[in-house]
Design a protein around this motif. Structure first.
Motif, PDB file in Angstrom:
ATOM      1  N   GLN A  79      10.665   1.920 -30.562  1.00  0.00           N
ATOM      2  CA  GLN A  79      10.287   1.981 -29.402  1.00  0.00           C
ATOM      3  C   GLN A  79       8.776   1.727 -29.165  1.00  0.00           C
ATOM      4  N   VAL A  80       8.297   0.923 -28.151  1.00  0.00           N
ATOM      5  CA  VAL A  80       7.076   1.089 -27.990  1.00  0.00           C
ATOM      6  C   VAL A  80       6.856   1.333 -26.418  1.00  0.00           C
ATOM      7  N   GLU A  81       5.701   2.295 -26.348  1.00  0.00           N
ATOM      8  CA  GLU A  81       5.378   2.839 -24.963  1.00  0.00           C
ATOM      9  C   GLU A  81       4.100   2.261 -24.591  1.00  0.00           C
ATOM     10  N   GLY A  82       3.783   2.221 -23.385  1.00  0.00           N
ATOM     11  CA  GLY A  82       2.295   1.984 -22.908  1.00  0.00           C
ATOM     12  C   GLY A  82       2.190   2.958 -22.080  1.00  0.00           C
ATOM     13  N   LEU A  83       0.717   3.217 -21.993  1.00  0.00           N
ATOM     14  CA  LEU A  83       0.061   4.226 -20.855  1.00  0.00           C
ATOM     15  C   LEU A  83      -1.406   3.716 -20.390  1.00  0.00           C
ATOM     16  N   CYS A  84      -1.387   3.554 -19.180  1.00  0.00           N
ATOM     17  CA  CYS A  84      -2.810   3.368 -18.694  1.00  0.00           C
ATOM     18  C   CYS A  84      -3.175   3.994 -17.457  1.00  0.00           C
ATOM     19  N   ILE A  85      -4.206   4.986 -17.658  1.00  0.00           N
ATOM     20  CA  ILE A  85      -4.577   5.956 -16.780  1.00  0.00           C
ATOM     21  C   ILE A  85      -6.128   5.671 -16.521  1.00  0.00           C
ATOM     22  N   ASP A  86      -6.328   5.573 -15.108  1.00  0.00           N
ATOM     23  CA  ASP A  86      -7.750   5.269 -14.592  1.00  0.00           C
ATOM     24  C   ASP A  86      -7.809   5.801 -13.237  1.00  0.00           C
ATOM     25  N   ARG A  87      -8.847   5.569 -12.421  1.00  0.00           N
ATOM     26  CA  ARG A  87      -9.164   6.220 -11.030  1.00  0.00           C
ATOM     27  C   ARG A  87      -8.167   5.489 -10.009  1.00  0.00           C
ATOM     28  N   ASP A  88      -7.847   4.383 -10.018  1.00  0.00           N
ATOM     29  CA  ASP A  88      -7.062   3.740  -9.096  1.00  0.00           C
ATOM     30  C   ASP A  88      -6.034   2.437  -9.683  1.00  0.00           C
ATOM     31  N   ILE A  89      -5.308   2.928 -10.703  1.00  0.00           N
ATOM     32  CA  ILE A  89      -4.470   1.989 -11.290  1.00  0.00           C
ATOM     33  C   ILE A  89      -3.098   2.219 -10.422  1.00  0.00           C
ATOM     34  N   SER A  90      -2.510   0.807 -10.446  1.00  0.00           N
ATOM     35  CA  SER A  90      -1.285   0.902  -9.197  1.00  0.00           C
ATOM     36  C   SER A  90      -0.186   0.283  -9.994  1.00  0.00           C
ATOM     37  N   MET A  91       0.781  -0.010  -9.157  1.00  0.00           N
ATOM     38  CA  MET A  91       2.102  -0.610  -9.555  1.00  0.00           C
ATOM     39  C   MET A  91       1.689  -2.032  -9.669  1.00  0.00           C
ATOM     40  N   ALA A  92       0.685  -2.494  -9.026  1.00  0.00           N
ATOM     41  CA  ALA A  92       0.330  -4.015  -9.254  1.00  0.00           C
ATOM     42  C   ALA A  92      -0.231  -4.295 -10.496  1.00  0.00           C
ATOM     43  N   ASN A  93      -1.021  -3.252 -10.920  1.00  0.00           N
ATOM     44  CA  ASN A  93      -1.579  -3.516 -12.428  1.00  0.00           C
ATOM     45  C   ASN A  93      -0.440  -3.479 -13.253  1.00  0.00           C
ATOM     46  N   LEU A  94       0.672  -2.642 -13.148  1.00  0.00           N
ATOM     47  CA  LEU A  94       1.725  -2.291 -14.013  1.00  0.00           C
ATOM     48  C   LEU A  94       2.417  -3.855 -14.137  1.00  0.00           C
TER      49      LEU A  94
ATOM     50  N   GLU B 125       4.311  -8.769 -17.081  1.00  0.00           N
ATOM     51  CA  GLU B 125       4.211 -10.169 -16.793  1.00  0.00           C
ATOM     52  C   GLU B 125       3.483 -10.911 -18.070  1.00  0.00           C
ATOM     53  N   GLU B 126       2.168 -10.542 -17.957  1.00  0.00           N
ATOM     54  CA  GLU B 126       1.309 -11.014 -19.050  1.00  0.00           C
ATOM     55  C   GLU B 126       1.671 -10.925 -20.488  1.00  0.00           C
ATOM     56  N   PHE B 127       2.333  -9.656 -20.690  1.00  0.00           N
ATOM     57  CA  PHE B 127       2.810  -9.388 -22.056  1.00  0.00           C
ATOM     58  C   PHE B 127       3.867 -10.202 -22.204  1.00  0.00           C
ATOM     59  N   CYS B 128       4.956 -10.440 -21.491  1.00  0.00           N
ATOM     60  CA  CYS B 128       6.188 -11.401 -21.632  1.00  0.00           C
ATOM     61  C   CYS B 128       5.951 -12.572 -21.844  1.00  0.00           C
ATOM     62  N   ARG B 129       5.057 -13.040 -21.106  1.00  0.00           N
ATOM     63  CA  ARG B 129       4.435 -14.692 -21.099  1.00  0.00           C
ATOM     64  C   ARG B 129       3.929 -14.635 -22.681  1.00  0.00           C
ATOM     65  N   ALA B 130       3.056 -13.922 -23.258  1.00  0.00           N
ATOM     66  CA  ALA B 130       2.393 -14.148 -24.443  1.00  0.00           C
ATOM     67  C   ALA B 130       3.575 -13.708 -25.517  1.00  0.00           C
ATOM     68  N   PHE B 131       4.340 -12.881 -25.527  1.00  0.00           N
ATOM     69  CA  PHE B 131       5.363 -12.463 -26.343  1.00  0.00           C
ATOM     70  C   PHE B 131       6.424 -13.439 -26.481  1.00  0.00           C
ATOM     71  N   PHE B 132       7.024 -13.804 -25.513  1.00  0.00           N
ATOM     72  CA  PHE B 132       8.141 -14.667 -25.426  1.00  0.00           C
ATOM     73  C   PHE B 132       7.573 -16.204 -25.578  1.00  0.00           C
ATOM     74  N   GLU B 133       6.453 -16.395 -25.668  1.00  0.00           N
ATOM     75  CA  GLU B 133       5.633 -17.845 -25.832  1.00  0.00           C
ATOM     76  C   GLU B 133       6.080 -18.849 -24.577  1.00  0.00           C
ATOM     77  N   VAL B 134       6.403 -18.423 -23.325  1.00  0.00           N
ATOM     78  CA  VAL B 134       6.840 -19.148 -22.265  1.00  0.00           C
ATOM     79  C   VAL B 134       5.668 -19.207 -21.408  1.00  0.00           C
ATOM     80  N   ASP B 135       5.499 -20.167 -20.502  1.00  0.00           N
ATOM     81  CA  ASP B 135       4.361 -20.147 -19.474  1.00  0.00           C
ATOM     82  C   ASP B 135       4.962 -19.468 -18.215  1.00  0.00           C
ATOM     83  N   LYS B 136       6.273 -19.690 -18.151  1.00  0.00           N
ATOM     84  CA  LYS B 136       6.949 -19.075 -16.721  1.00  0.00           C
ATOM     85  C   LYS B 136       7.897 -18.011 -17.410  1.00  0.00           C
TER      86      LYS B 136
ATOM     87  N   TRP C 108       1.485  -6.824 -13.317  1.00  0.00           N
ATOM     88  CA  TRP C 108       0.769  -7.838 -14.029  1.00  0.00           C
ATOM     89  C   TRP C 108       0.721  -7.905 -15.455  1.00  0.00           C
ATOM     90  N   THR C 109       0.327  -6.391 -16.117  1.00  0.00           N
ATOM     91  CA  THR C 109       0.366  -6.331 -17.397  1.00  0.00           C
ATOM     92  C   THR C 109       1.585  -6.725 -18.158  1.00  0.00           C
TER      93      THR C 109
END
Ligand code: 2NL
Length: 359
Positions: free
Chosen positions: A214-229, A234-245, A231-232
């Motif tokens: 398993q891989v888990e991820g955790l990001c804690i700061d003053r005002d992290i939101s679902m929007a940051n989740l 989507e960006e991961f999946c683009r890079a990992f699966f090597e597809v633009d869309k 984007w993170t």
């Protein structure tokens, strides 16, 4: 024997000698201290000077002639011996090298390295922790109550305890969340970590194994939101699966350790068994996520009134199979050729296997 007979005898003996040992015997018999030619030359001393002059010269000629024949034969035998060795000991230095079978990194390890690199680019450090955990780190700190099904004996591997053992129960971690609880407790906020590793659940059938990754991820700061989740991931999946869309779908869900919680699906198609990410009309669930529950932050010593953030978890074995286009876990175990090929399975290198098995 006169000189002519001696010459005939030894020249012929030299010619007949089959090897260096036999030749040495001939030399000793003729020219050795007790040899026949030497003995004959010893008679010169008893001759009168005139006789000695003529006989001596003739004997010297004979001696030199036999000596020369011995040397010539010796050189010939050495040559023949060398030729014999060269015939049996030759080596073709122009032959191509013999290929040696080589292993490759396990797909799960490779995927762990890939996703670690992708999250590192987004500022996530790697956290590690023990695989045997206290039930506090594995459950209580994550707001999983004592009556939760995972805490009953049938889902989780519990370490053996004698009845008199006062220590709290220990388990094989069922997720890598406790690693993140430890990281938060030690480092405080803000924090950005991923925790890849082995996890254990008492589950064994055609689609489950008792140990998986398993891989888990955790990001804690003053005002992290679902929007940051969003984007993170989507960006991961683009890079990992090597597809633009890539297209992700967030579905409301429930986990004890996040609020709100979302399960995330990825758009894909299945064309004749070949999976394609980012296109088509199918959705596959790839991970769970949400905003870290205030009780979980508090359990890790982080003030929930000052800090907030997201967390997510996904199965590595599953996304490894997705990336390599393997339809399900059974193929993983039953020797799907794509896996064997990835492992560098030597038999697949045979050029003439039937059924198009060769590379
Ligand atoms: C899943 C769901 C999830 C988390 C894992 C997490 C960790 C901390 C605090 C809060 Cl320290 N949450 N992890 C959150 C949501 C989902 O995993 O389906 N995993 C395979």
């Amino acid at each position: 024997m006169d000189l002519t007979e001696l010459r005939g005898k030894y020249i012929e003996a030299v010619a007949r000698a089959a090897d260096e040992a036999a030749l040495e015997e001939v030399r000793l018999a003729a020219l050795g201290k007790k040899g026949e030619i030497s003995a004959m030359m010893a008679t010169l001393g008893k001759m009168d000077p005139d006789q000695r002059k003529a006989a001596g010269a003739a004997m010297n000629v004979l001696r030199d002639e036999i000596d020369a024949a011995l040397r010539a034969k010796k050189a010939g035998l050495a040559d023949a011996a060398l030729n014999e060795r060269l015939k049996s000991e030759w080596l073709d230095v122009t032959l191509p090298g013999r290929p040696r079978p080589r292993g490759t990194i396990h797909p799960v390890s490779q995927v762990m390295e890939e996703l670690t690199a992708i999250f590192a680019d987004m500022g996530f450090a790697v956290a590690e922790g023990p695989q045997v955990e206290s039930d506090w780190y594995n459950f209580d700190a994550l707001n999983i109550p004592p009556e939760h099904p995972a805490r009953q004996e049938h889902d989780t591997f519990f370490m053996h305890r004698d009845a008199s053992d006062p220590r709290p129960p220990h388990v094989l971690r069922t997720h890598t969340s406790p690693v993140q609880i430890r990281a938060m407790t030690e480092q405080g906020a803000p924090i950005r970590v991923i925790a890849p590793g082995r996890v254990y659940r008492m589950d064994m059938d055609q689609t489950h194994t008792p140990m998986f990754h398993q891989v888990e991820g955790l990001c804690i700061d003053r005002d992290i939101s679902m929007a940051n989740l969003k984007w993170t991931l989507e960006e991961f999946c683009r890079a990992f699966f090597e597809v633009d869309k890539v297209e992700l779908r967030f579905r409301a869900s429930h986990f004890p350790f996040t609020e709100p919680s979302a399960e995330v699906d990825i758009r894909y198609s299945n064309v004749n068994g070949q999976l394609r990410i980012g296109e088509g009309d199918k959705w596959m669930e790839i991970l769970g996520s949400g905003m870290v529950h205030p009780k979980v932050l508090a359990a890790a010593g982080v003030d929930p009134d000052a800090w907030q953030g997201f967390a997510f978890g996904m199965g590595i074995d599953r996304i490894a199979m997705l990336k390599y286009g393997i339809p399900d876990l059974r193929a993983f175990f039953e020797g799907d050729l794509r896996w064997l090929r990835h492992y560098g399975f030597a038999a697949l290198d045979m050029p003439d296997l039937p059924g198009g098995l060769s590379r």
